[in-house]
Design a protein around this motif. Structure first.
Motif, PDB file in Angstrom:
ATOM      1  N   ARG A 471       2.966  -2.014  -8.670  1.00  0.00           N
ATOM      2  CA  ARG A 471       2.102  -1.158  -9.284  1.00  0.00           C
ATOM      3  C   ARG A 471       0.546  -1.365  -9.185  1.00  0.00           C
ATOM      4  O   ARG A 471      -0.364  -0.613  -9.648  1.00  0.00           O
ATOM      5  N   ASP A 473      -2.887  -2.828  -7.272  1.00  0.00           N
ATOM      6  CA  ASP A 473      -3.880  -3.801  -6.256  1.00  0.00           C
ATOM      7  C   ASP A 473      -4.639  -4.794  -6.871  1.00  0.00           C
ATOM      8  O   ASP A 473      -5.274  -4.239  -8.166  1.00  0.00           O
ATOM      9  N   LYS A 501      -6.596  -2.576 -10.157  1.00  0.00           N
ATOM     10  CA  LYS A 501      -6.702  -1.267  -9.930  1.00  0.00           C
ATOM     11  C   LYS A 501      -5.066  -0.829  -9.759  1.00  0.00           C
ATOM     12  O   LYS A 501      -4.185  -1.722  -9.120  1.00  0.00           O
ATOM     13  N   HIS A 502      -4.776   0.508 -10.074  1.00  0.00           N
ATOM     14  CA  HIS A 502      -3.595   1.042  -9.688  1.00  0.00           C
ATOM     15  C   HIS A 502      -3.185   1.314  -8.254  1.00  0.00           C
ATOM     16  O   HIS A 502      -4.223   1.766  -7.672  1.00  0.00           O
ATOM     17  N   ARG A 503      -1.855   1.253  -7.944  1.00  0.00           N
ATOM     18  CA  ARG A 503      -1.892   1.157  -6.617  1.00  0.00           C
ATOM     19  C   ARG A 503      -1.921   2.732  -6.398  1.00  0.00           C
ATOM     20  O   ARG A 503      -1.113   3.693  -7.062  1.00  0.00           O
ATOM     21  N   SER A 504      -2.518   3.178  -4.965  1.00  0.00           N
ATOM     22  CA  SER A 504      -2.463   4.629  -4.784  1.00  0.00           C
ATOM     23  C   SER A 504      -1.121   4.856  -4.126  1.00  0.00           C
ATOM     24  O   SER A 504      -0.406   4.080  -3.355  1.00  0.00           O
ATOM     25  N   PRO A 505      -0.442   6.104  -4.394  1.00  0.00           N
ATOM     26  CA  PRO A 505       0.675   6.465  -3.902  1.00  0.00           C
ATOM     27  C   PRO A 505       0.698   6.489  -2.356  1.00  0.00           C
ATOM     28  O   PRO A 505      -0.202   6.788  -1.770  1.00  0.00           O
ATOM     29  N   ASN A 506       1.589   5.870  -1.586  1.00  0.00           N
ATOM     30  CA  ASN A 506       1.667   5.996  -0.008  1.00  0.00           C
ATOM     31  C   ASN A 506       1.880   7.247   0.627  1.00  0.00           C
ATOM     32  O   ASN A 506       2.662   8.098   0.057  1.00  0.00           O
TER      33      ASN A 506
END
Length: 506
Positions: A471, A473, A501-506
């Motif tokens: 979830r 970074d 930081k929130h993970r960015s959607p792949n």
């Protein structure tokens, strides 16, 4: 008046006799020290700092700042070879890095844990701490009985049933990290991991929901840290108690020990009463232990004090798992290629699902490698010691009986002859197809006295790390130290401060 003079004469004579006897005793002790030197000085080792104190002064210096004494041991092992002599008063401690001897001694129940080394962990400044629990008990029969009672609570089938608790407590950490990410606030990862591992152990072991992530003023973390500080000083500084200015700290350590044990006594008493009254009780580790102990033929031997000893031991175990997780984050933050690879594995195994299953843990092999490599470089509980009463030969050197053999996985884990480029963080050392380390890697010890909770610890660590990597970074805040502190367990000096930081959607 005559009586007064007679009294003064008698007192002076008594004092003179006392001084003479003390001098004779001291000279006899010096002769005995010389005898010990002559008996063991054929074994390689560094020059002694002092005839009487041996190497104690140089080993006490790191104690003042809680720096890593194991780096001194590593230097000595590199210089003096597989068996290195250390003198402390009339004791001889052998630092052993020979794999064959490690196997022979640690894999056997014939060699008890050192009375000198582990006896100092039993109490801190006169107050009972770890007592005669699983970690410190030197009596094999007493230890074996405790182990037999506690084994059912740590079997794989029972631990699989704890996955819900692991997930629930890890979710609370994710909620806290979400708050920090949203507010762009620095996260002290060691502090957060300490709270979540304590939450896990109090819930899973004792059925108590303390929610320490949302209760920053909880007395438990502070009490544990004070006890660990006291442990380092008490075991390494012989003269600490003699200095009056240290009395406030000693009082604080004693109170912390009393607090942990008093809390444990209340929880155990309440649970026993609930079981006796036929109430519904949590199916946790404490219930398992109480019910198993009640089936023993000699029910009085596993007494309240022993159960409290292991209660405190559980809390210290939670500390070691938190330290491992913090070191893991530290290394991943310094190796973005490894971080990217493990995130890819986590994504492929658990995707976006919130609940991690027991089977998922087995599928995350690269994460397992990372956790093992973390333990190689940063074992939270790095060493153990055994009493060796009989003569033996180590690497061609005759060793007279009566010594303490010290085994240190921090040292062997950082030696070139066992691991190529040992200071490089490389999880592929523990690839399933890689050759297994031969008795030079033992973060959970070896043989019959290996850590009972190692599977519990690594399941917990995997769940926490998998959810975090799924979830978020994170980047390490620049300028912090990557040094190691020795606080009874090895821990990062910096607390591993990160921006989340929130993970960015792949």
């Amino acid at each position: 008046m005559a009586f007064f003079y007679q009294f003064v004469l008698w007192a002076g004579y008594s004092l003179l006799c006392l001084l003479i006897l003390s001098l004779i005793g001291f000279l006899c002790y010096c002769v005995y020290i010389k005898h010990i030197h002559m008996k063991y000085d054929h074994i390689p080792g560094p020059p002694r700092d002092s005839f009487l104190l041996g190497h104690s002064p140089i080993l006490q210096r790191p104690t003042l700042h809680f720096t890593n004494v194991h780096d001194i041991f590593l230097e000595w092992a590199e210089i003096y070879g597989p068996v290195c002599r250390i003198n402390s008063l009339h004791y001889v401690i052998l630092l052993v890095t020979c794999p064959e001897t490690t196997k022979e001694i640690l894999m056997s129940a014939e060699y008890p844990k050192s009375k000198v080394m582990y006896g100092r962990l039993s109490s801190l400044f006169g107050t009972r701490f770890l007592g005669n629990g699983l970690v410190t008990s030197q009596n094999h029969e007493q230890w074996y009985r405790q182990r037999r009672i506690m084994d059912p609570a740590f079997r794989s089938l029972y631990l699989q049933g704890l996955m819900g608790n692991f997930n629930e407590r890890a979710e609370r950490l994710m909620e806290k990290l979400t708050e920090l990410a949203d507010s762009k606030t620095e996260a002290k990862m060691l502090h957060l991991f300490n709270h979540v591992t304590l939450d896990v152990i109090t819930k899973v072991a004792f059925g108590m929901d303390l929610n320490m992530l949302q209760s920053p003023d909880s007395p438990f973390p502070k009490a544990i840290q004070i006890c660990l500080k006291g442990l380092v000083i008490y075991t390494r500084d012989t003269f600490f108690q003699l200095c009056p200015k240290n009395r406030p700290f000693i009082k604080e350590v004693r109170e912390a020990c009393d607090f942990l044990r008093a809390t444990g006594a209340k929880w155990i008493s309440d649970r026993r009463a609930a079981i006796h009254n036929g109430e519904d009780v949590p199916k946790d580790i404490l219930t398992q232990i109480i019910k198993t102990a009640s089936k023993e033929e000699d029910k009085n031997e596993y007494d309240e004090e022993l159960m409290l000893d292991n209660f405190v031991t559980f809390f210290i175990a939670g500390e070691t798992t938190a330290n491992q997780l913090a070191f893991c984050i530290m290394e991943l933050g310094r190796h973005p290629d490894i971080l990217a690879k493990v995130k890819k594995e986590v994504d492929s195994v658990i995707g976006m699902k919130q609940e991690i299953s027991y089977d998922d843990l087995g599928s995350m092999t690269y994460l397992s490698q990372i956790l093992k490599e973390t333990l190689r470089m940063y074992p939270p509980a790095p060493s153990t010691s055994r009493d060796v009463a009989k003569h033996m030969v180590i690497d061609g050197i005759h060793i007279p009986g009566g010594v303490i053999c010290k085994f240190d996985t921090y040292i062997t884990g950082r030696m070139e002859k066992f691991f190529k480029d040992p200071l490089m963080f490389d999880p592929d050392r523990f690839h399933p197809d890689a050759p297994k380390p031969y008795y030079c890697y033992y973060p959970f010890l070896l043989g019959p006295r290996s850590c009972l909770g190692q599977k519990f610890s690594q399941m917990e660590a995997k769940v926490v790390m998998a959810k975090l990597l799924q979830r978020f970074d994170f980047t390490l805040v620049p300028g912090q130290s990557f040094c190691i502190m020795d606080m009874g367990t090895l821990r990062p000096k910096s607390s591993v401060v990160c921006m989340i930081k929130h993970r960015s959607p792949n």
